[in-house]
Write a protein that holds these residues in place. Sequence first.
Motif, short mmCIF file in Angstrom:
data_model
loop_
_atom_site.label_atom_id
_atom_site.label_comp_id
_atom_site.label_asym_id
_atom_site.label_seq_id
_atom_site.Cartn_x
_atom_site.Cartn_y
_atom_site.Cartn_z
N ASN A 55 0.80 -1.23 0.00
CA ASN A 55 0.00 0.00 0.00
C ASN A 55 0.84 1.28 0.00
O ASN A 55 0.33 2.35 0.28
CB ASN A 55 -0.99 0.00 1.17
CG ASN A 55 -0.29 0.12 2.52
OD1 ASN A 55 0.91 -0.10 2.62
ND2 ASN A 55 -1.04 0.46 3.55
N ALA A 56 2.13 1.17 -0.34
CA ALA A 56 2.91 2.39 -0.57
C ALA A 56 2.75 2.86 -2.01
O ALA A 56 3.34 3.87 -2.40
CB ALA A 56 4.38 2.16 -0.24
N PHE A 57 1.99 2.13 -2.82
CA PHE A 57 1.73 2.55 -4.21
C PHE A 57 1.18 3.97 -4.20
O PHE A 57 0.32 4.31 -3.40
CB PHE A 57 0.73 1.60 -4.86
CG PHE A 57 0.47 1.93 -6.30
CD1 PHE A 57 1.35 1.52 -7.28
CD2 PHE A 57 -0.65 2.68 -6.67
CE1 PHE A 57 1.13 1.84 -8.62
CE2 PHE A 57 -0.87 3.00 -8.01
CZ PHE A 57 0.02 2.58 -8.97
N ASN A 58 1.71 4.80 -5.09
CA ASN A 58 1.29 6.20 -5.10
C ASN A 58 1.62 6.83 -6.45
O ASN A 58 2.30 6.22 -7.28
CB ASN A 58 2.00 6.96 -3.97
CG ASN A 58 1.15 8.11 -3.43
OD1 ASN A 58 0.28 8.63 -4.11
ND2 ASN A 58 1.42 8.49 -2.19
N GLN A 328 -6.62 0.10 -1.63
CA GLN A 328 -6.50 1.56 -1.69
C GLN A 328 -7.70 2.13 -2.41
O GLN A 328 -8.28 1.48 -3.28
CB GLN A 328 -5.24 1.95 -2.48
CG GLN A 328 -3.96 1.90 -1.69
CD GLN A 328 -2.80 2.47 -2.49
OE1 GLN A 328 -2.80 2.47 -3.72
NE2 GLN A 328 -1.79 2.95 -1.79
#
Length: 352
Positions: A55-58, A328
Amino acid sequence: MLWSSLIALVLVARNAEAIHTLRFACSQLVTERLDPLVNPGKNPSPHMHQIVGGNAFNTTMDPSNDIGETATCTTCTFSEDFSNYWTAVLYFRARNGTFKRVPQIANQNLAQAEGGMTVYYISPDNTTSPITAFRPGFRMLAGTAENRKPESGFVNLYRCYDSYDENMFFKPNPMGIAATDTTELPKSFCGGGIRVNTFFPTCWNGVDLDTPDHKSHVAYPDRGAPCPATHPVEIPQVFIETIWDTEKFDKSLWPEDGSQPFVFSQGDPTGYGHHADYVFGWKGDGLQKAMDARCDVYDASPEPLIFPPEGCPHLKTQSQKVANQCSQRQVAVEPLDEWLDALPGNMPITYS
Ligand SMILES: *[C@@H]1O[C@H](CO)[C@@H](O)[C@H](O)[C@H]1NC(C)=O
Ligand SMILES: *[C@@H]1O[C@H](CO)[C@@H](O)[C@H](O)[C@H]1NC(C)=O
Ligand SMILES: *[C@@H]1O[C@H](CO)[C@@H](O)[C@H](O)[C@H]1NC(C)=O
């Protein structure tokens, strides 16, 4: 039935091909118009992607930020794999010219939320040097979104499942290449889904974590050949498996001339432009240790099937149920389940 199928799969891998395989499920994290590898900072990016992993996808994922340390959950059953894996999204173009996103289905007995993907890290038994796992900051791209023609070698392999049974019980030849597999989108109706396996390069120059084209630091060796001198470091064969649920898009909705109606989100009706992105994010050195130990793990949620029998203590797992809780919200908001007049981003469909 399930177990005998799994054991058959293991035998194929262990004896005939002499490889070691980490195979595991990842649920959908989000489906949206972001691409922090090719278009960092761009919200929205030109076309849609479907993303699994940590969940560090950005919008921007600066390589100096070790995502193995910043992510707090992952959609993958290896709970220390905070990497992100993403691909283009498949759409159905109906006879009347409108588009609908094709959902994904979970693989075999795996329980990926929203279909997700199955991820493989494969190492041959017989390498000249040890397999080197990736380092924090490593990323790469497989395939070229603009491609519309066959190339030498292949990045994507498609399999048309006539029925869900065929899909669920992996017929024919689950890990290998079947004579009927294609490098373009199948042209016939696939009532059990279209599977696409997308393969990343297996050789690295040993220096660059990334390059401007996200490709030059890695290479595909000739089939069966060792890594070239320019890219001497053998890295695991990463490939990702997606199954698109094409069953409800039956032929009564197809164009009158019977031409295949599916198109990838970058406007590709051929399948040659399908592509996948990888941003490494394993925490610690578990992946390297698993490679060194020649672990085989066939994720058979809820219980992974592990070789050697003493297990692979270097890899921590979580249940698919826990993995499914990681998700997310779209940062780049686009409708997901409506009929659309155009592909998101108004991507034109191009044949060459
Ligand atoms: C994504 O980036 C934005 C802007 O830098 C930041 O506010 C947000 O917390 C980040 N989200 C995640 C999940 O890292
Ligand atoms: C186009 O066709 C699809 C499938 O038959 C249908 O669901 C949709 O409502 C149609 N859209 C328009 C604008 O006619
Ligand atoms: C391993 O490599 C040797 C020498 O290149 C070759 O003869 C043998 O067939 C290989 N074994 C497997 C299982 O690939």
